[in-house]
Motif scaffolding. Structure first.
Motif, PDB file in Angstrom:
ATOM      1  N   UNK A 173       0.818  -1.218   0.000  1.00  0.00           N
ATOM      2  CA  UNK A 173       0.000   0.000   0.000  1.00  0.00           C
ATOM      3  C   UNK A 173       0.848   1.264   0.000  1.00  0.00           C
ATOM      4  N   UNK A 174       2.052   1.197   0.538  1.00  0.00           N
ATOM      5  CA  UNK A 174       2.913   2.375   0.604  1.00  0.00           C
ATOM      6  C   UNK A 174       3.777   2.550  -0.641  1.00  0.00           C
ATOM      7  N   UNK A 175       3.993   1.486  -1.399  1.00  0.00           N
ATOM      8  CA  UNK A 175       4.823   1.572  -2.605  1.00  0.00           C
ATOM      9  C   UNK A 175       3.932   1.611  -3.846  1.00  0.00           C
ATOM     10  N   UNK A 176       3.952   2.701  -4.618  1.00  0.00           N
ATOM     11  CA  UNK A 176       3.139   2.767  -5.849  1.00  0.00           C
ATOM     12  C   UNK A 176       3.480   1.646  -6.831  1.00  0.00           C
ATOM     13  N   UNK A 177       4.761   1.294  -6.939  1.00  0.00           N
ATOM     14  CA  UNK A 177       5.161   0.249  -7.875  1.00  0.00           C
ATOM     15  C   UNK A 177       4.577  -1.097  -7.474  1.00  0.00           C
ATOM     16  N   UNK A 178       4.659  -1.425  -6.171  1.00  0.00           N
ATOM     17  CA  UNK A 178       4.113  -2.697  -5.714  1.00  0.00           C
ATOM     18  C   UNK A 178       2.589  -2.698  -5.789  1.00  0.00           C
ATOM     19  N   UNK A 179       1.971  -1.549  -5.507  1.00  0.00           N
ATOM     20  CA  UNK A 179       0.512  -1.453  -5.599  1.00  0.00           C
ATOM     21  C   UNK A 179       0.053  -1.699  -7.034  1.00  0.00           C
ATOM     22  N   UNK A 180       0.821  -1.183  -8.015  1.00  0.00           N
ATOM     23  CA  UNK A 180       0.487  -1.413  -9.420  1.00  0.00           C
ATOM     24  C   UNK A 180       0.602  -2.897  -9.764  1.00  0.00           C
ATOM     25  N   UNK A 181       1.645  -3.551  -9.242  1.00  0.00           N
ATOM     26  CA  UNK A 181       1.800  -4.987  -9.489  1.00  0.00           C
ATOM     27  C   UNK A 181       0.636  -5.774  -8.881  1.00  0.00           C
ATOM     28  N   UNK A 182       0.186  -5.352  -7.700  1.00  0.00           N
ATOM     29  CA  UNK A 182      -0.942  -6.033  -7.052  1.00  0.00           C
ATOM     30  C   UNK A 182      -2.223  -5.844  -7.866  1.00  0.00           C
ATOM     31  N   UNK A 183      -2.472  -4.633  -8.356  1.00  0.00           N
ATOM     32  CA  UNK A 183      -3.667  -4.373  -9.172  1.00  0.00           C
ATOM     33  C   UNK A 183      -3.657  -5.198 -10.449  1.00  0.00           C
ATOM     34  N   UNK A 184      -2.485  -5.359 -11.028  1.00  0.00           N
ATOM     35  CA  UNK A 184      -2.397  -6.086 -12.293  1.00  0.00           C
ATOM     36  C   UNK A 184      -2.750  -7.562 -12.162  1.00  0.00           C
ATOM     37  N   UNK A 185      -2.752  -8.068 -10.924  1.00  0.00           N
ATOM     38  CA  UNK A 185      -3.170  -9.455 -10.724  1.00  0.00           C
ATOM     39  C   UNK A 185      -4.626  -9.661 -11.098  1.00  0.00           C
ATOM     40  N   UNK A 186      -5.429  -8.608 -10.998  1.00  0.00           N
ATOM     41  CA  UNK A 186      -6.879  -8.734 -11.160  1.00  0.00           C
ATOM     42  C   UNK A 186      -7.386  -8.090 -12.441  1.00  0.00           C
ATOM     43  N   UNK A 187      -6.493  -7.839 -13.391  1.00  0.00           N
ATOM     44  CA  UNK A 187      -6.897  -7.237 -14.660  1.00  0.00           C
ATOM     45  C   UNK A 187      -7.224  -8.278 -15.712  1.00  0.00           C
ATOM     46  N   UNK A 188      -6.979  -9.549 -15.427  1.00  0.00           N
ATOM     47  CA  UNK A 188      -7.246 -10.609 -16.381  1.00  0.00           C
ATOM     48  C   UNK A 188      -6.122 -10.862 -17.357  1.00  0.00           C
ATOM     49  N   UNK A 189      -5.010 -10.130 -17.213  1.00  0.00           N
ATOM     50  CA  UNK A 189      -3.900 -10.314 -18.142  1.00  0.00           C
ATOM     51  C   UNK A 189      -2.923 -11.398 -17.672  1.00  0.00           C
ATOM     52  N   UNK A 190      -3.113 -11.874 -16.441  1.00  0.00           N
ATOM     53  CA  UNK A 190      -2.311 -12.993 -15.934  1.00  0.00           C
ATOM     54  C   UNK A 190      -3.127 -14.269 -16.089  1.00  0.00           C
ATOM     55  N   UNK A 191      -2.523 -15.284 -16.694  1.00  0.00           N
ATOM     56  CA  UNK A 191      -3.243 -16.542 -16.901  1.00  0.00           C
ATOM     57  C   UNK A 191      -3.728 -17.106 -15.567  1.00  0.00           C
ATOM     58  N   UNK A 192      -5.019 -17.452 -15.451  1.00  0.00           N
ATOM     59  CA  UNK A 192      -5.562 -17.946 -14.173  1.00  0.00           C
ATOM     60  C   UNK A 192      -4.822 -19.158 -13.628  1.00  0.00           C
ATOM     61  N   UNK A 193      -4.298 -19.998 -14.513  1.00  0.00           N
ATOM     62  CA  UNK A 193      -3.624 -21.206 -14.012  1.00  0.00           C
ATOM     63  C   UNK A 193      -2.373 -20.857 -13.211  1.00  0.00           C
ATOM     64  N   UNK A 194      -1.686 -19.772 -13.595  1.00  0.00           N
ATOM     65  CA  UNK A 194      -0.500 -19.363 -12.851  1.00  0.00           C
ATOM     66  C   UNK A 194      -0.882 -18.851 -11.455  1.00  0.00           C
ATOM     67  N   UNK A 195      -1.971 -18.099 -11.406  1.00  0.00           N
ATOM     68  CA  UNK A 195      -2.437 -17.588 -10.109  1.00  0.00           C
ATOM     69  C   UNK A 195      -2.884 -18.746  -9.219  1.00  0.00           C
ATOM     70  N   UNK A 196      -3.597 -19.704  -9.808  1.00  0.00           N
ATOM     71  CA  UNK A 196      -4.079 -20.848  -9.025  1.00  0.00           C
ATOM     72  C   UNK A 196      -2.914 -21.694  -8.507  1.00  0.00           C
ATOM     73  N   UNK A 197      -1.951 -21.965  -9.369  1.00  0.00           N
ATOM     74  CA  UNK A 197      -0.803 -22.761  -8.943  1.00  0.00           C
ATOM     75  C   UNK A 197      -0.001 -22.049  -7.865  1.00  0.00           C
ATOM     76  N   UNK A 198       0.162 -20.732  -8.014  1.00  0.00           N
ATOM     77  CA  UNK A 198       0.886 -19.966  -7.003  1.00  0.00           C
ATOM     78  C   UNK A 198       0.150 -19.994  -5.670  1.00  0.00           C
ATOM     79  N   UNK A 199      -1.179 -19.823  -5.712  1.00  0.00           N
ATOM     80  CA  UNK A 199      -1.968 -19.841  -4.477  1.00  0.00           C
ATOM     81  C   UNK A 199      -1.879 -21.205  -3.798  1.00  0.00           C
ATOM     82  N   UNK A 200      -1.945 -22.278  -4.598  1.00  0.00           N
ATOM     83  CA  UNK A 200      -1.838 -23.621  -4.025  1.00  0.00           C
ATOM     84  C   UNK A 200      -0.473 -23.834  -3.386  1.00  0.00           C
ATOM     85  N   UNK A 201       0.583 -23.404  -4.069  1.00  0.00           N
ATOM     86  CA  UNK A 201       1.932 -23.589  -3.528  1.00  0.00           C
ATOM     87  C   UNK A 201       2.128 -22.778  -2.253  1.00  0.00           C
ATOM     88  N   UNK A 202       1.546 -21.580  -2.202  1.00  0.00           N
ATOM     89  CA  UNK A 202       1.693 -20.768  -0.996  1.00  0.00           C
ATOM     90  C   UNK A 202       0.927 -21.362   0.175  1.00  0.00           C
TER      91      UNK A 202
END
Length: 357
Positions: free
Chosen positions: A221-250
């Motif tokens: 929230x304090x870093x504009x660059x990191x906040x932009x990266x966080x927003x880009x997760x929900x723009x649909x430009x990241x393949x859902x399978x990568x997000x799902x695999x990352x969430x499962x691994x975490x």
């Protein structure tokens, strides 16, 4: 604002998913324990154990909070490092941090008036350390002496990540391990120490996860660059399978950290536990990467490279792990008169006295 990484995750986005998954797990745990407590109040059953540590009563609380922050920084730098090198090369570098953990544990042992490390466990640590770094330098240990090796960006990120994790593990060991939990003393003393160790391991894990989430929220929230990266997760430009695999691994990683917290509470030498943890993770990763690439064509070609070095690494690490089973945890020597050998010894005792004033 940095450009998107296409259909894959950047290191910052992967770390953000780790923060989001941990946040959801904490919320789910709170809802579950709240429901259990309400049911116990109606049925008269014993209520679940409550957290004992507090900011004004236990210095361990602050060690856990700092440890959680270090843990998130570990995630952040390690996932940044993955952008520049495969896991089969990166994971061996975690042994670098085990050196700092081993040296730092000497301070804790001195304060507790306990054995630092036995000769057998020192040999086991050496084997696991050498076996751990072999794949990172292609089987040539002399490469570690080359300045060009250490100037690589992924190496610096990996080292920063592992030093942060080393601080987390040292504080975990200092807060959770109690002499007598694994050996020494009467059966009653050993049982009491084991119960206290389990309780403190759990407390450290819970408070460190809360700090983990707080650090994630503050950074993104304090870093504009990191906040932009966080927003880009929900723009649909990241393949859902990568997000799902990352969430499962975490999610699996959180379980791993909980189990590791128990291990640090049961063994006296944090450096050996850290080296064993890193080595086991590395061996499984090397095996999985090899199978995925050879059988399914998934991964990088480097997964099947330097096989003699990886085989030597497997043999050295296995020998080190075997040596760890040959000798039990040494019984602590009797403390000198008026010595305080409680958790983190004089540091925590002094901190608690100040907090209670």
């Amino acid at each position: 604002e940095e450009p998107l990484t296409g259909s894959t995750l950047s290191g910052e986005q992967d770390a953000a998913i780790a923060g989001i998954v941990t946040t959801l797990l904490i919320v789910c745990a709170n809802v579950y324990w709240g429901a259990v407590s309400r049911r116990a109040s109606f049925t008269g059953e014993a209520e679940p154990a409550k957290l004992r540590w507090g900011p004004l009563t236990h210095a361990q609380f602050w060690f856990a909070m700092v440890g959680g922050a270090m843990n998130f920084l570990h995630y952040y730098f390690l996932l940044k490092a993955f952008e520049g090198a495969p896991s089969t090369v990166l994971l061996p570098l975690v042994q670098v941090a085990s050196v700092s953990v081993l040296l730092g544990s000497a301070v804790i042992s001195m304060l507790r008036h306990e054995t630092w490390i036995t000769p057998t466990h020192a040999l086991a640590y050496s084997l696991m350390f050498v076996g751990g770094v072999l794949p990172a330098c292609g089987g040539h240990l002399a490469a570690l002496l080359q300045p060009t090796f250490w100037r690589q960006a992924f190496v610096m990120c990996a080292i920063l990540a592992e030093f942060a994790l080393g601080l987390h593990d040292l504080m975990l060991s200092g807060c959770a391990y109690h002499s007598g939990a694994a050996s020494g003393g009467t059966a009653a003393d050993g049982s009491a120490a084991a119960d206290e160790s389990d309780s403190d391991s759990y407390e450290y894990f819970v408070w460190s996860r809360i700090s983990f989430v707080a650090t994630f929220v503050a950074m993104y929230t304090l870093s504009p660059r990191l906040w932009a990266q966080l927003r880009n997760l929900f723009t649909g430009q990241i393949a859902p399978r990568y997000i799902s695999l990352s969430a499962l691994s975490e999610g699996l990683t959180v379980i791993g950290f909980y189990l590791a917290s128990i291990a640090y509470g049961l063994f006296y030498q944090a450096g050996v536990v850290h080296a064993a943890e890193a080595s086991l993770s590395q061996l499984f990763n090397l095996f999985l990467a090899y199978v995925l690439f050879k059988c399914f064509g998934i991964g990088r070609e480097s997964a099947i490279g330097s096989m003699p070095a990886k085989l030597a690494s497997f043999l050295l690490v296995t020998a080190g792990l075997f040596l760890c089973t040959l000798e039990s945890t040494p019984a602590p020597p009797a403390p000198p008169p008026d010595a305080n050998s409680s958790t983190l010894a004089a540091l925590i005792a002094m901190g608690e006295r100040r907090l209670l004033r």
